[in-house]
Every structure is written in structure tokens, then in C-alpha cells.
Design a protein around this motif. Structure first.
Motif, PDB file in Angstrom:
ATOM      1  N   GLY A 240     -57.119 -22.867  21.476  1.00  0.00           N
ATOM      2  CA  GLY A 240     -56.106 -22.106  22.208  1.00  0.00           C
ATOM      3  C   GLY A 240     -54.719 -22.219  21.610  1.00  0.00           C
ATOM      4  N   THR A 241     -54.483 -23.268  20.794  1.00  0.00           N
ATOM      5  CA  THR A 241     -53.195 -23.367  20.102  1.00  0.00           C
ATOM      6  C   THR A 241     -53.098 -22.327  18.986  1.00  0.00           C
ATOM      7  N   PHE A 242     -54.216 -22.080  18.309  1.00  0.00           N
ATOM      8  CA  PHE A 242     -54.232 -21.040  17.281  1.00  0.00           C
ATOM      9  C   PHE A 242     -54.042 -19.672  17.915  1.00  0.00           C
ATOM     10  N   LEU A 243     -54.690 -19.465  19.059  1.00  0.00           N
ATOM     11  CA  LEU A 243     -54.511 -18.215  19.788  1.00  0.00           C
ATOM     12  C   LEU A 243     -53.057 -18.055  20.205  1.00  0.00           C
ATOM     13  N   GLY A 244     -52.441 -19.106  20.722  1.00  0.00           N
ATOM     14  CA  GLY A 244     -51.049 -19.032  21.145  1.00  0.00           C
ATOM     15  C   GLY A 244     -50.084 -18.838  19.990  1.00  0.00           C
ATOM     16  N   ALA A 245     -50.323 -19.544  18.887  1.00  0.00           N
ATOM     17  CA  ALA A 245     -49.462 -19.381  17.717  1.00  0.00           C
ATOM     18  C   ALA A 245     -49.577 -17.977  17.142  1.00  0.00           C
ATOM     19  N   THR A 246     -50.802 -17.441  17.131  1.00  0.00           N
ATOM     20  CA  THR A 246     -50.998 -16.067  16.667  1.00  0.00           C
ATOM     21  C   THR A 246     -50.234 -15.090  17.546  1.00  0.00           C
ATOM     22  N   TYR A 247     -50.283 -15.311  18.861  1.00  0.00           N
ATOM     23  CA  TYR A 247     -49.510 -14.468  19.780  1.00  0.00           C
ATOM     24  C   TYR A 247     -48.023 -14.537  19.437  1.00  0.00           C
ATOM     25  N   ALA A 248     -47.500 -15.741  19.242  1.00  0.00           N
ATOM     26  CA  ALA A 248     -46.073 -15.896  18.966  1.00  0.00           C
ATOM     27  C   ALA A 248     -45.678 -15.185  17.677  1.00  0.00           C
ATOM     28  N   ASP A 249     -46.580 -15.170  16.700  1.00  0.00           N
ATOM     29  CA  ASP A 249     -46.285 -14.497  15.435  1.00  0.00           C
ATOM     30  C   ASP A 249     -46.303 -12.984  15.598  1.00  0.00           C
ATOM     31  N   LEU A 250     -47.195 -12.477  16.450  1.00  0.00           N
ATOM     32  CA  LEU A 250     -47.290 -11.032  16.667  1.00  0.00           C
ATOM     33  C   LEU A 250     -46.171 -10.514  17.573  1.00  0.00           C
ATOM     34  N   TYR A 251     -45.801 -11.319  18.590  1.00  0.00           N
ATOM     35  CA  TYR A 251     -44.858 -10.869  19.614  1.00  0.00           C
ATOM     36  C   TYR A 251     -43.769 -11.917  19.854  1.00  0.00           C
TER      37      TYR A 251
ATOM     38  N   ARG B 195     -53.099 -18.603   6.787  1.00  0.00           N
ATOM     39  CA  ARG B 195     -51.738 -18.721   6.273  1.00  0.00           C
ATOM     40  C   ARG B 195     -50.882 -19.469   7.296  1.00  0.00           C
ATOM     41  N   PRO B 196     -49.759 -20.016   6.865  1.00  0.00           N
ATOM     42  CA  PRO B 196     -48.850 -20.626   7.830  1.00  0.00           C
ATOM     43  C   PRO B 196     -48.335 -19.586   8.819  1.00  0.00           C
ATOM     44  N   ILE B 197     -48.088 -20.006  10.044  1.00  0.00           N
ATOM     45  CA  ILE B 197     -47.497 -19.152  11.078  1.00  0.00           C
ATOM     46  C   ILE B 197     -46.121 -19.689  11.410  1.00  0.00           C
ATOM     47  N   THR B 198     -45.108 -18.833  11.312  1.00  0.00           N
ATOM     48  CA  THR B 198     -43.737 -19.263  11.566  1.00  0.00           C
ATOM     49  C   THR B 198     -43.176 -18.719  12.875  1.00  0.00           C
ATOM     50  N   ALA B 199     -43.634 -17.536  13.304  1.00  0.00           N
ATOM     51  CA  ALA B 199     -43.157 -16.915  14.544  1.00  0.00           C
ATOM     52  C   ALA B 199     -41.633 -16.889  14.597  1.00  0.00           C
ATOM     53  N   GLU B 200     -41.024 -16.401  13.544  1.00  0.00           N
ATOM     54  CA  GLU B 200     -39.558 -16.308  13.491  1.00  0.00           C
ATOM     55  C   GLU B 200     -39.031 -15.486  14.667  1.00  0.00           C
ATOM     56  N   GLY B 201     -38.011 -16.005  15.335  1.00  0.00           N
ATOM     57  CA  GLY B 201     -37.391 -15.301  16.452  1.00  0.00           C
ATOM     58  C   GLY B 201     -37.969 -15.655  17.805  1.00  0.00           C
TER      59      GLY B 201
ATOM     60  N   ILE C  91     -40.914 -23.593  21.329  1.00  0.00           N
ATOM     61  CA  ILE C  91     -42.343 -23.823  21.593  1.00  0.00           C
ATOM     62  C   ILE C  91     -42.603 -25.322  21.525  1.00  0.00           C
ATOM     63  N   LEU C  92     -43.456 -25.831  22.425  1.00  0.00           N
ATOM     64  CA  LEU C  92     -43.830 -27.243  22.434  1.00  0.00           C
ATOM     65  C   LEU C  92     -45.230 -27.413  21.859  1.00  0.00           C
ATOM     66  N   VAL C  93     -45.345 -28.196  20.785  1.00  0.00           N
ATOM     67  CA  VAL C  93     -46.626 -28.564  20.188  1.00  0.00           C
ATOM     68  C   VAL C  93     -46.913 -30.011  20.564  1.00  0.00           C
ATOM     69  N   VAL C  94     -48.165 -30.292  20.952  1.00  0.00           N
ATOM     70  CA  VAL C  94     -48.559 -31.633  21.377  1.00  0.00           C
ATOM     71  C   VAL C  94     -49.704 -32.113  20.494  1.00  0.00           C
ATOM     72  N   GLY C  95     -49.596 -33.336  19.984  1.00  0.00           N
ATOM     73  CA  GLY C  95     -50.642 -33.904  19.149  1.00  0.00           C
ATOM     74  C   GLY C  95     -51.001 -35.308  19.590  1.00  0.00           C
ATOM     75  N   THR C  96     -52.303 -35.658  19.472  1.00  0.00           N
ATOM     76  CA  THR C  96     -52.806 -36.976  19.823  1.00  0.00           C
ATOM     77  C   THR C  96     -53.215 -37.704  18.552  1.00  0.00           C
ATOM     78  N   THR C  97     -52.734 -38.930  18.381  1.00  0.00           N
ATOM     79  CA  THR C  97     -52.946 -39.615  17.103  1.00  0.00           C
ATOM     80  C   THR C  97     -54.414 -39.900  16.812  1.00  0.00           C
TER      81      THR C  97
ATOM     82  N   LEU D 160     -43.954 -23.564  12.678  1.00  0.00           N
ATOM     83  CA  LEU D 160     -43.298 -22.734  13.686  1.00  0.00           C
ATOM     84  C   LEU D 160     -41.782 -22.965  13.635  1.00  0.00           C
ATOM     85  N   ALA D 161     -41.037 -21.874  13.540  1.00  0.00           N
ATOM     86  CA  ALA D 161     -39.601 -21.986  13.334  1.00  0.00           C
ATOM     87  C   ALA D 161     -38.883 -22.636  14.509  1.00  0.00           C
ATOM     88  N   SER D 162     -39.450 -22.520  15.720  1.00  0.00           N
ATOM     89  CA  SER D 162     -38.724 -22.977  16.911  1.00  0.00           C
ATOM     90  C   SER D 162     -39.439 -24.102  17.653  1.00  0.00           C
TER      91      SER D 162
END
Length: 523
Positions: free
Chosen positions: A240-251, A447-453, A457-463, A480-482
Motif C-alpha cells: 500500500g505504500t507503493f500504491l500511495g507513492a504512485t498516487y502522490a506522483d500522479l496527483y 524508477r524512483p518516485i519523487t512526487a514533486e509538489g 508525507i510520512l514514511v514509516v519503517g521498522t528496523t 519523495l521530495a516532501s
């Protein structure tokens, strides 16, 4: 180079919420069938189903549809959203997206709109996931502020689902041991995958070629719009993070507050994913064995390496001679592997792995391993599949990840590379066959996703995350730029809902106030 024992399916980076509790109920035989009542809002026999979209009118017709909500029990409301079959040609037809919501509990002045949620997979049902989010994950303040909305992505569960035939066909593809010891074995595996893909196409139709993540992200913008939200707020776990990042890049202009927990690195190739997950599960298994061996009752005796070797040997033995599991059932190598892997998603489930290993090693039977494998597969003891998550996973990933096609010697060489960093099961990860003969070629671009503009966004990672290793969250936050990164120093897959107040406080402050910790945070 030693031959690889079998071609197995990669673990899906799904989110098993409250896995320990669920497995406890499952092992106790307490899981019943799901029931859902769907009376109409007004009590009539024929509830309003909303607007029927005429696809010939294009995107405006889809974005202009009216939803007809129904009471579907326990305080939830359900509806169906119509989306274009093919976003590149909206006039080509429509599909249905299943949507369910838990209305905000707060007063009108407290409400912030809708919070869409996705559990990952790919292939997991957001509709089924919703109650777990409401009951176990989000806090009361978030429940007061947001309508929590679960949806089934296209191809999944109630949303024009992928279908690959009867349970026997699915079982044969996902649970049979197929030795991979020659080029002939590779060709046989590819032919098996080709036949399975053709069965999926015959049963599903053209939607099979339209279940890619970009299309699903476009569906999310449609859902946002028809729910009446100017911006998308979203909680995505794992895939779901890939889905969300893809959304941010598109919109990027439509991004509200996005939480991406247990992140995938969108720039990864399929090979990168194989290596990363092999290392992640190797590390998780090592952590489990170390923990187990602190107890004299642990069935894995000796050193850490000897304990790991004993687990690997158990799987190899089950392939050579399947373990009896009661009522005529057996646990082969593939089912044993699934039963082990599923417990590594959550350290709260480690006691169930100890139970399974103790039974298999000391009694020579596999009933607990079979229960655990069935949980992973969404399969009942009689062999019936309760969800289409396995086949949806296959269909979505085959469109998202271009694959390198190798001959047997090349595959074994790659397997040796993976085994060098993940000795226990690395070869199993590396020898997977499945997408090379799929009916539709991959359309995804790694490819990398930057979602410029986009808004912050909050990314969460577990070690200690085995399915989506921590390094992937670092990579996504860097791309991600933001984005800012929240790190939880813990074991298991994802953090929110598992990491206590140190995680929930940061996530919920962001969802409620839009505030991110400057420079990230760690706990």
C-alpha cells in the motif's frame, strides 16, 4: 553448485494485523465464516445503488457519479464505485470497486473528511481490513475526525476480481512441490505458469490486463472525488505504500496527509526485491531462533547456525516425505515453508512457530504447520480458498515488475548470489517462476518516485521488518521530495498499530494536525 529444491512463490509484503491473535483463534478452531448484512439506509427492500455510469461519456461521467450507501452491519456503510476498465480509454467499459466506511464519530466541526486505507499484498482486501484498522490500529481521535474508508483495489475480492479457476487449479499452482534441478524442470515450470495464466485470462477476461498499480492509484483519485474530498488522506501498509507513492506522483496537487508504513522502494527491480526479501526473512528467522534458544524447551538445539540448519532441513525433509497432518492431509516442502514464513511477519507469532516446529521435529506431524500455511494462503482446512489474494497478487505483480528471463544455469548462479547473503532459504526465493509467460507483459516502470509538489508525507519503517526491509523505507523517504521518515526499532512487518505510543503519537499527530517531526524521528 547444488540444485535448487523447488520453485516457490515469494512472500507477499502483506500486513497481517493482529496476527498473533488471529493465529491463536485459528489454531483453537474458533474462526467462523464471515457474515455481512446489507439492509438499505431507509429500510426499503430496494436501496439506492447510486448512479450507473455510461462509459461512453468519458471520465466526467465517472467523476460525476453519485454513491448509494447501504448499512452493512456493525455501524459500517458500503457502496460500489464504478471506474474505467482502461484508464487510457475510459469509453472502453467499467468495472466495480467495493468500498466500505466507518463514519467519523466526532461532531461536524471535528471532522477532516475521509481516510482511505490499504493493507498491502498486493491482493489484500481493504474492505475486510477496515474492521482491523478501526478495532486495533487507529486511535479514538482519528476515528472522531475521519470517515475510515476501506476499498478493494481492482482485481481484488469485491472489485471485479481476478479469477483463475477452481480451488484445485489454484492449489496445484501455489502449493505443489516442483523440483528445479535441470533446464527441463525450468521449461516445465514455465509451461505450468503459462497454462495457469491462460486459465486466469479465461476466467477473468480483459480486467486481468488492467490491474496494475498505476490504474489502482487512478481509482483512488476517483474514490477521493466521489467521496467529496478535495485532498486524499491515506494510510497504506506494505504494498500500500507503493500504491500511495504512485498516487502522490500522479496527483501531487491532490495529496493531503499520506502515511506510508512498511515501505516498498519503487525503484527496485524484481531481482532487487528478491534479494531484499531473502535477507529480510533470513534476519527475521535468525532473530526468532536466537529468541527460541533462550528457552530450554526450544526444539532447535545447538548453536544459532545449527538451529537455522534444522529449520531448512525440516523443509527439505517435508519435500522428500510429506508430514502427515490429520484427516488424510499432508504438509509438503512448500506448505512447510509457508507455515514458517507467515509467523515471521510478527514477533507476537513466534510462539506458534515454536509449536509448529516442536510438533514437526519431535512428533513427525505437521498439523500446526498446515494451519499456519492455510492462514497465509487464505485457505480453509478442506482446501477451499476464502479470498482471491493469491491470484490477485500474481496478476498485479506480473504487470508491475518486468522480469529477467534466465536459463537454468543462470538461475542457479543468481540463486547462489542470493544464498550467499541469505543461506537458509535464499535459493527458494531466487528460483521462482510465474510471470515470464503471463498473458500480459509487464507495464510497470521501476524508477524512483519523487512526487514533486506534494504536501508533506510520512514514511514509516521498522528496523526488523522481514517483508519490506527498513532500507526500503529509507530509500522511499529519500526519494519523495516532501517526506519525513519515522523509524521504529522493532521486529516484524510495519509499525503503526504494533509499535505502541511512540509510533502512534507521531502518526496521529500528523493525521490530525498535519505536523511531521523535523528531520524524522526514531523510537
Amino acid at each position: 553448485m547444488e540444485p535448487v529444491r523447488r520453485a516457490v512463490r515469494l512472500p507477499r509484503p502483506a500486513r497481517p494485523v493482529a496476527l498473533g491473535l488471529t493465529v491463536a483463534l485459528l489454531l483453537a478452531g474458533c474462526v467462523g465464516g464471515k457474515e455481512q448484512s446489507t439492509p438499505s439506509d431507509d429500510g426499503s427492500d430496494s436501496p439506492d445503488q447510486g448512479t450507473t455510469v455510461d462509459p461512453s461519456l468519458g471520465l466526467d461521467a465517472f467523476y460525476g457519479q453519485t454513491l448509494g450507501w447501504e448499512d452493512c452491519g456493525s455501524g459500517y456503510e458500503c457502496t460500489t464505485v464504478q471506474a474505467p476498465l482502461d484508464w487510457d480509454d475510459p469509453t472502453a467499459g467499467a468495472i466495480e470497486l467495493a468500498v466500505k466506511r466507518s463514519p467519523a464519530t466526532g461532531s461536524a466541526d471535528e471532522r477532516l473528511g475521509s481516510l482511505l486505507v490499504n493493507p498491502g499484498g498486493p491482493g489484500a482486501s481493504g474492505v475486510d481490513f477496515l474492521s482491523s484498522v478501526v478495532d486495533y490500529v487507529v486511535g479514538d481521535d482519528v476515528l472522531a475526525a475521519y470517515d475510515i474508508v476501506g476499498f478493494d483495489p481492482r482485481g481484488v475480492a469485491g472489485s471485479s476480481p481476478v479469477d483463475c479457476g477452481d480451488d484445485e487449479t489454484i492449489d496445484a499452482f501455489f502449493t505443489t512441490d516442483f523440483p528445479m534441478e535441470s533446464q527441463a524442470d525450468v521449461e516445465a515450470a514455465r509451461e505450468r505458469a503459462r497454462a495457469f495464466g491462460e486459465a486466469c485470462l479465461a476466467a477473468t477476461g480483459p480486467v486481468l490486463g488492467e490491474v496494475d498499480t498505476v490504474s489502482a492509484a487512478r481509482d483512488m483519485d476517483l474514490i477521493r472525488a466521489v467521496l467529496g474530498d478535495d485532498k486524499l488522506s491515506y494510510l497504506g501498509f506494505s504494498y500500500g505504500t507503493f500504491l500511495g507513492a504512485t498516487y502522490a506522483d500522479l496527483y501531487p496537487e491532490n495529496v493531503g496527509r499520506l502515511v506510508l508504513d512498511g515501505a516498498l522502494d519503487p525503484s527496485m527491480s524484481n531481482d532487487d526485491l528478491v534479494v531484499g526479501q531473502a535477507i529480510g526473512f533470513e534476519n527475521a528467522l535468525r532473530a526468532y531462533v536466537e529468541d527460541c534458544q533462550q528457552d530450554d524447551a526450544c526444539p532447535l538445539k545447538g548453536t544459532l547456525d545449527q538451529g537455522l540448519a534444522r529449520v531448512a532441513q525440516l523443509v527439505a525433509d517435508a519435500e522428500a516425505s510429506p508430514l502427515p497432518a490429520g484427516s488424510g492431509a499432508e504438509v509438503n516442502g512448500t506448505l512447510a515453508w509457508y507455515g514458517i514464513v507467515v509467523t515471521l511477519y510478527d514477533d507476537g507469532s513466534w510462539p506458534y512457530l515454536t509449536m509448529a516446529l516442536d510438533e514437526a521435529i519431535n512428533s513427525g506431524t505437521g498439523s500446526t504447520l498446515l494451519e499456519l500455511a492455510n492462514f497465509y494462503l487464505d485457505r480453509t482446512p478442506d482446501g477451499s480458498y476464502t479470498a482471491n489474494s493469491m491470484v490477485a497478487f500474481q496478476a498485479i505483480n506480473c504487470l508491475d515488475y518486468p522480469m529477467v528471463v534466465r536459463d537454468y544455469d543462470e538461475m542457479v548462479a543468481f540463486a547462489d548470489q542470493v544464498a550467499a547473503v541469505a543461506p537458509t532459504f535464499g535459493r527458494d526465493f531466487a528460483m521462482a517462476i510465474g510471470c515470464e509467460t503471463w498473458p500480459f507483459p509487464a507495464t510497470g516502470e521501476r524508477r524512483p518516485i519523487t512526487a514533486e509538489g506534494a504536501a508533506p508525507i510520512l514514511v514509516v519503517g521498522t528496523t526488523g521488518d522481514p517483508a519490506t526491509p527498513y532500507e526500503w523505507a529509507v530509500a522511499l523517504a529519500d526519494q519523495l521530495a516532501s517526506a519525513e521518515l519515522l523509524t521504529w526499532e522493532g521486529e516484524g512487518h510495519t509499525a503503526y498499530g504494533r509499535g505502541g505510543s511512540c509510533v502512534s503519537d507521531v502518526v496521529e499527530t500528523y493525521l490530525l494536525e498535519g505536523e511531521l517531526p523535523a528531520g524524522g524521528a526514531s523510537c
